[in-house]
Design a protein around this motif. Structure first.
Motif, mmCIF file in Angstrom:
data_model
loop_
_atom_site.group_PDB
_atom_site.id
_atom_site.type_symbol
_atom_site.label_atom_id
_atom_site.label_comp_id
_atom_site.label_asym_id
_atom_site.label_seq_id
_atom_site.Cartn_x
_atom_site.Cartn_y
_atom_site.Cartn_z
ATOM 1 N N SER A 8 0.833 -1.202 0.000
ATOM 2 C CA SER A 8 0.000 0.000 0.000
ATOM 3 C C SER A 8 0.870 1.255 0.000
ATOM 4 O O SER A 8 2.003 1.252 0.481
ATOM 5 N N LEU A 69 -7.296 5.636 1.534
ATOM 6 C CA LEU A 69 -8.503 4.821 1.695
ATOM 7 C C LEU A 69 -8.800 4.584 3.169
ATOM 8 O O LEU A 69 -9.866 4.089 3.513
ATOM 9 N N LYS A 70 -7.848 4.937 4.023
ATOM 10 C CA LYS A 70 -8.034 4.718 5.463
ATOM 11 C C LYS A 70 -9.255 5.504 5.933
ATOM 12 O O LYS A 70 -9.348 6.707 5.754
ATOM 13 N N LYS A 74 -17.129 1.766 2.840
ATOM 14 C CA LYS A 74 -17.010 0.511 2.093
ATOM 15 C C LYS A 74 -17.306 0.704 0.611
ATOM 16 O O LYS A 74 -16.617 0.151 -0.242
ATOM 17 N N LYS A 77 -14.314 2.159 -1.152
ATOM 18 C CA LYS A 77 -13.233 1.176 -1.297
ATOM 19 C C LYS A 77 -13.579 0.139 -2.365
ATOM 20 O O LYS A 77 -12.729 -0.254 -3.144
ATOM 21 N N ASN A 105 -6.130 -3.665 5.532
ATOM 22 C CA ASN A 105 -7.436 -4.129 5.079
ATOM 23 C C ASN A 105 -8.158 -3.103 4.210
ATOM 24 O O ASN A 105 -8.884 -3.477 3.294
ATOM 25 N N ASP A 106 -7.957 -1.810 4.465
ATOM 26 C CA ASP A 106 -8.612 -0.784 3.638
ATOM 27 C C ASP A 106 -8.260 -0.956 2.159
ATOM 28 O O ASP A 106 -9.062 -0.641 1.284
ATOM 29 N N TYR A 107 -7.066 -1.441 1.878
ATOM 30 C CA TYR A 107 -6.595 -1.574 0.498
ATOM 31 C C TYR A 107 -6.847 -2.953 -0.099
ATOM 32 O O TYR A 107 -6.913 -3.093 -1.318
ATOM 33 N N GLU A 109 -9.312 -5.405 1.120
ATOM 34 C CA GLU A 109 -10.600 -6.021 1.434
ATOM 35 C C GLU A 109 -11.347 -6.535 0.210
ATOM 36 O O GLU A 109 -11.897 -7.641 0.226
#
Length: 143
Positions: A8, A69-70, A74, A77, A105-107, A109
């Motif tokens: 990321s 994206l943090k 949803k 993303k 996880n933000d990147y 998922e």
């Protein structure tokens, strides 16, 4: 089968236009993740997951930016992941290649479920824990 590493992007960036692998170097987490990808994983290919630019090659020239994206919703993303996944499919074989995801996880998922062979070695670790994990794997701080 190739080994592909996805890292990321980082909030910390150089102040001038640079190849992506240099733009994010001020970030200890990014620079150690890149070193891990090269030295430990020995990746065949490494890409950066950029909140603004999507899938980025290490040599791609980028201007500094401030997008993440943090904390994004949803839906945002999921929307971001669609063209990123398409770019990944154009550059790799998501059925056969081994993916190592060095991203939060933000990147990942909405990307991870599409990879048949995938590892997320730092899953669930917070930023400081990721740095500690990378230091341990890279032998940093050992005497």
């Amino acid at each position: 089968m190739k080994t592909i590493v996805l890292i990321s992007c980082s909030k910390e960036k150089s102040e001038t236009k640079q190849p992506a692998e240099l733009l994010y170097q001020p970030s200890a987490l990014f620079s150690k993740s890149l070193r891990y990808a090269r030295e430990i994983v020995q990746a065949d290919e490494i890409f950066i997951l950029s909140a603004l630019h999507g899938l980025v090659g290490l040599k791609q020239e980028l201007e500094p930016y401030n997008v993440t994206l943090k904390g994004a919703k949803k839906a945002a993303k999921r929307e971001w992941s669609v063209p990123v996944l398409q770019s990944i499919k154009e550059k790799t074989d998501i059925e056969k290649d081994q993916f190592v995801l060095l991203a939060g996880n933000d990147y990942i998922e909405f990307l991870e479920p599409h990879f048949k062979h995938c590892q997320v070695p730092m899953r669930g670790l917070r930023s400081g824990e990721r740095l500690q994990w990378l230091n341990e794997k890279l032998g940093i701080g050992k005497k």
